[in-house]
Design an enzyme around this catalytic site. Structure first.
Site, PDB file in Angstrom:
ATOM      1  N   GLY A   5     -28.394  38.000 -39.525  1.00 58.39           N
ATOM      2  CA  GLY A   5     -29.499  37.887 -40.464  1.00 58.39           C
ATOM      3  C   GLY A   5     -30.007  36.456 -40.557  1.00 58.39           C
ATOM      4  CD  GLN A  24     -29.808  34.791 -44.511  1.00 63.88           C
ATOM      5  OE1 GLN A  24     -30.489  35.799 -44.665  1.00 63.88           O
ATOM      6  NE2 GLN A  24     -28.623  34.817 -43.943  1.00 63.88           N
ATOM      7  CG  ASP A  53     -21.868  34.934 -47.051  1.00 67.51           C
ATOM      8  OD1 ASP A  53     -22.621  35.889 -47.348  1.00 67.51           O
ATOM      9  OD2 ASP A  53     -22.252  33.941 -46.412  1.00 67.51           O
ATOM     10  CE  LYS A  95     -25.571  38.495 -48.884  1.00 69.38           C
ATOM     11  NZ  LYS A  95     -26.495  37.424 -48.497  1.00 69.38           N
TER      12      LYS A  95
HETATM   13  C1  S3P Z   1     -26.842  32.173 -45.347  1.00 70.56           C
HETATM   14  C2  S3P Z   1     -27.304  32.543 -46.591  1.00 70.56           C
HETATM   15  C3  S3P Z   1     -26.783  33.696 -47.326  1.00 70.56           C
HETATM   16  C4  S3P Z   1     -25.459  34.188 -46.735  1.00 70.56           C
HETATM   17  C5  S3P Z   1     -25.490  34.264 -45.228  1.00 70.56           C
HETATM   18  C6  S3P Z   1     -25.776  32.897 -44.650  1.00 70.56           C
HETATM   19  C7  S3P Z   1     -27.439  30.985 -44.697  1.00 70.56           C
HETATM   20  O1  S3P Z   1     -27.703  34.759 -47.233  1.00 70.56           O
HETATM   21  O2  S3P Z   1     -25.124  35.442 -47.272  1.00 70.56           O
HETATM   22  O3  S3P Z   1     -24.272  34.722 -44.738  1.00 70.56           O
HETATM   23  O4  S3P Z   1     -26.863  30.500 -43.700  1.00 70.56           O
HETATM   24  O5  S3P Z   1     -28.485  30.534 -45.161  1.00 70.56           O
HETATM   25  P1  S3P Z   1     -28.884  34.955 -48.317  1.00 70.56           P
HETATM   26  O6  S3P Z   1     -29.842  33.852 -48.134  1.00 70.56           O
HETATM   27  O7  S3P Z   1     -29.494  36.296 -47.981  1.00 70.56           O
HETATM   28  O8  S3P Z   1     -28.201  34.959 -49.641  1.00 70.56           O
END
Ligand code: S3P
Length: 748
Positions: free
Chosen positions: A410, A485, A631, A658
């Site tokens: 993701g 993210q 996480d 997730k």
């Molecule tokens: C991440 C942000 C988180 C996290 C993912 C990594 C990142 O996601 O859960 O494993 O590297 O920016 P979200 O932005 O959807 O919370």
């Protein structure tokens, strides 16, 4: 024995391929009668004696009389004459198929000789062989788990194709369908060209060596490269003649590539040389991974990556974790995933060479790395965590030849959406089954407001299509969800936008993007919950050290806390305050974690974490800690299961989107192990208790699998965890490290 699919099957040409086809049919009872036709009386006698066929004749018309299926297994150069010879004996409704390795010429020959049977022609190519040849080597199982490519024409009756597909399937083969021209082109590139090169290289060298026998000095490399020059010249003569157009095209393409290589050598152009070889390295690694998973052993009927990885997962790893044990020693966990992704992205967009140490060689970070290679960035490594990224500057990315595949990641997809909305080219982003279910509109929406042209599916999920050539405008974005993210995607787009881009977050989220931008010399302002940057600057390469991932450490923090007698040291873990919610939560539960030797590693705080077992108690998890431990909840849920009393979580609806629905999947797993729990829309209640043995469905979610491996430390029976292959996305080597520390984990 199966019920016969056909009354009579005739095989013309009884070598290894035809003989094995006949033997397989006979052994499985797929036809009431199997007849051979061959010009060699000796071969026919052998075939009868070995029981490969029921009847044999040298008269081809006789051989095929009344046959339902005729399989032609003769050299491609003999095809035209063979078709003429069988013609008088063919009955109406017969299906004609073959085993030749070139398909276009077979179809041409059939069109010329048997126009009235063209709807009955199902050309085929079994990709199987053996060192030995001849009917003596016939093997009823030769095609088991091997691929067969069928190339029906647009005139072929689909019912005939279906029957031949069923026959090959019954012989154990995996059947693919392809256009004949495409088949000949692909085979010319991946099989015929390499054979031509091997023959040519050995011949060229052999003709030089009058005075000195150079082969005396040749070693493994020469042997590997030229193995296929020992192949049968007669057969290859036919292939080069029958598939000459496609072979010549492949050869021309190769000559171009060779000329570019030559030019790089002539000019001493290191960048170009490295670009060619690193691309080749990664392409070959991809090929090896694909062939280990499928190719000749576990073929899928598609080359589509997502169904390929689905097939891999379903066939893939399981763990059995025996109950009990304690954790001790020193465990250096894998590099931080979030920081590894960003190191490649910013390194690629910087000017100069960025050197990275401690890079996470997990599939997610590698998906990011591959995406930038696909966009023309030269990246050396990773090798033992070291990577060198030859930055191309903010405007130096090149259009990739095809869509970018992000696997399970993701972070790769969402951050790249930001960065790619501002490029000059169009691009499509795809992912595996899990990623294809995840929401992308949360990123697409603000980017559209900045001027991007992005589309997702009707559900707001991948594939994501981005149209290039858009000019972006800075914006002030109030993020509705606390997501690093989304924040990062908007900031990355902001690098290209006119004016200032700012993001205000509803709660603090990880700030690696902001910190790393600063490290690359790009200034990012922070004012309370808002960070902002001005577009149009540039990034300067730097050296980065990726700390151990606190998210990966979480499994060990929980494992050592719950397993009596544990005392574990986790060195060099990133303790960025936007990531340490897990430590705070575990400490509130009574965990014994000390933070030692705090220091700075390239703009990120790191420390050694020492954890000893402790009696945990249930708590109400403070909601402000949720984004800071987003996480780590699967691991925290296992701690809650081992705590005295109940633990309550609210405000964590994000867990539902997730890699899996982590609330439901964890609840199901805890229930399977006898732990009482209640699911809420935005959280869970877990009643601490005795963990029993049982089976866990991880739904391909790496963190679910690793959490339950730790749960076994407190179980009273073995815990079997299914679908663990995706652990390699974030923590390759987890199983070995866990075993080394004291978890009794066995891969099944
Ligand atoms: C991440 C942000 C988180 C996290 C993912 C990594 C990142 O996601 O859960 O494993 O590297 O920016 P979200 O932005 O959807 O919370």
């Amino acid at each position: 024995m199966t019920a016969p699919l056909f009354d009579k099957v005739t095989v013309i040409g009884l070598g290894l391929i035809g003989g094995s086809f006949a033997a397989g049919i006979k052994q499985r009872g797929l036809a009431s009668k199997v007849v051979a036709g061959s010009r060699s009386a000796r071969t026919l006698e052998k075939g009868l004696a070995l029981g490969v066929v029921d009847e044999a004749t040298s008269d081809f018309a006789d051989a095929v009389r009344n046959a339902d299926v005729v399989f032609l297994s003769v050299p491609v150069s003999a095809m035209a004459a063979t078709l003429e010879a069988i013609k008088p004996g063919l009955k109406k409704g017969v299906i004609i198929t073959d085993g030749g390795s070139v398909k276009g010429s077979v179809i041409d020959a059939a069109k010329a000789s048997l126009p009235e049977f063209i709807s009955r022609l199902v050309p085929g190519h079994p990709i199987a062989g053996k060192e030995k040849s001849g009917v003596e080597a016939a093997d009823a199982n030769l095609y088991v788990q091997h691929r067969v490519i069928l190339t029906p024409t647009n005139k072929t009756d689909p019912a005939a194709t279906q029957k031949i597909r069923a026959l090959w399937t019954a012989l154990g083969a995996e059947v693919l369908e392809m256009d004949a021209q495409e088949h000949d082109r692909v085979l010319a590139e991946t099989s015929h060209l390499p054979h031509l090169l091997a023959f040519s290289l050995v011949d060229t060298l052999a003709r030089q060596g009058d005075s000195v026998d150079i082969f005396r000095y040749a070693a493994g490399g020469f042997r590997d490269f030229t193995r296929i020059a020992s192949s049968e010249p007669g057969m290859w003569h036919d292939i080069f003649k029958e598939n000459s157009d496609a072979v010549l095209q492949a050869l021309d393409m190769f000559s171009d590539g060779l000329a570019q290589f030559r030019e790089a050598v002539v000019k001493g152009d290191s960048e170009k040389l490295l670009a060619i070889m690193t691309r080749a390295n990664s392409a070959r690694a991809h090929f090896l991974a694909l062939s280990a998973r499928s190719s000749f052993t576990r073929a899928t009927t598609t080359t589509d990556e997502s169904s390929m990885s689905k097939a891999v997962q379903s066939a893939s790893a399981q763990w059995q974790v025996m109950p009990g044990g304690k954790l001790s020693g020193r465990v250096r966990v894998a590099g931080d995933k979030s920081i590894s992704h960003r190191s490649i992205m910013l390194g690629a967009l910087a000017e100069g060479v960025t050197e990275i140490e401690g890079f996470l060689e997990g599939e997610d970070a590698l998906a990011t790395l591959q995406a930038f290679r696909d966009m023309g960035v030269v990246i050396e490594g990773p090798s033992a965590g070291k990577v060198r990224v030859h930055g191309v500057g903010l405007h130096g990315l090149k259009p990739p030849a095809r869509g970018l595949y992000m696997g399970n990641s993701g972070t790769s997809m969402r951050l790249l959406m930001g960065l790619l909305s501002a490029q000059a080219f169009d691009v499509e982003l795809t992912g595996d089954e899990s990623l294809t279910r995840r929401p992308m509109e949360r990123v697409a929406k603000p980017l559209r407001e900045m001027g991007a042209a992005i589309s997702t599916t009707g559900n707001g999920t991948p594939p994501v299509n981005i149209r290039g050539g858009k000019s972006m405008k800075g914006m002030q974005y109030q993020m509705p969800v606390a997501s690093a993210q989304v924040k990062s995607a908007v900031l990355l787009a902001g690098l290209y936008a006119e004016g200032i881009t700012s993001v205000t977050e509803p709660a603090p989220t990880r700030d690696h993007t902001e910190r790393m931008l600063t490290g690359f010399g790009y200034s990012v302002a922070r004012d309370g919950a808002t960070c902002s940057l001005q577009g149009g600057g540039k990034l300067m390469a730097c050296n980065l050290e990726v700390p151990a991932d606190i998210s990966s450490s979480a499994f060990f923090l929980v494992g050592a806390s719950i397993a009596q007698g544990s005392d574990l040291l986790l060195p060099h873990v990133g303790i960025n305050p936007t990531r340490t919610g897990v430590i705070d939560i575990l400490k509130l539960m009574g965990a014994d974690i000390s933070i030692e030797n705090e220091r700075d590693a390239g703009g990120e705080p790191v420390a050694d974490l020492r954890v000893k077992s402790a009696k945990l108690k249930g708590i109400v998890i403070p909601e402000h800690l949720v984004p800071l431990a987003i996480d780590e909840f699967p691991a925290i849920f296992v701690a809650a299961a081992c705590a005295e009393g109940e633990t309550i979580l609210h405000g964590a609806e994000e867990l539902r989107v997730k890699e899996s629905d982590r609330i439901q999947v964890m609840a199901d797993g805890l229930t399977a192990l006898g732990i009482d729990n209640e699911v809420y829309d935005d959280g869970i209640r877990i009643q601490g208790g005795q963990i029993h043995g049982g089976e866990i469905q991880s739904h391909g979610d790496h963190r679910i699998a690793m959490s339950f491996a730790m749960a076994a430390l407190r179980a009273d029976g073995p815990v079997v965890i299914h679908d663990t292959a995706n652990v390699a996305t974030s923590f390759p080597g987890f199983a070995e490290l866990a075993r080394g520390a004291g978890v009794q984990l066995e891969s099944l």
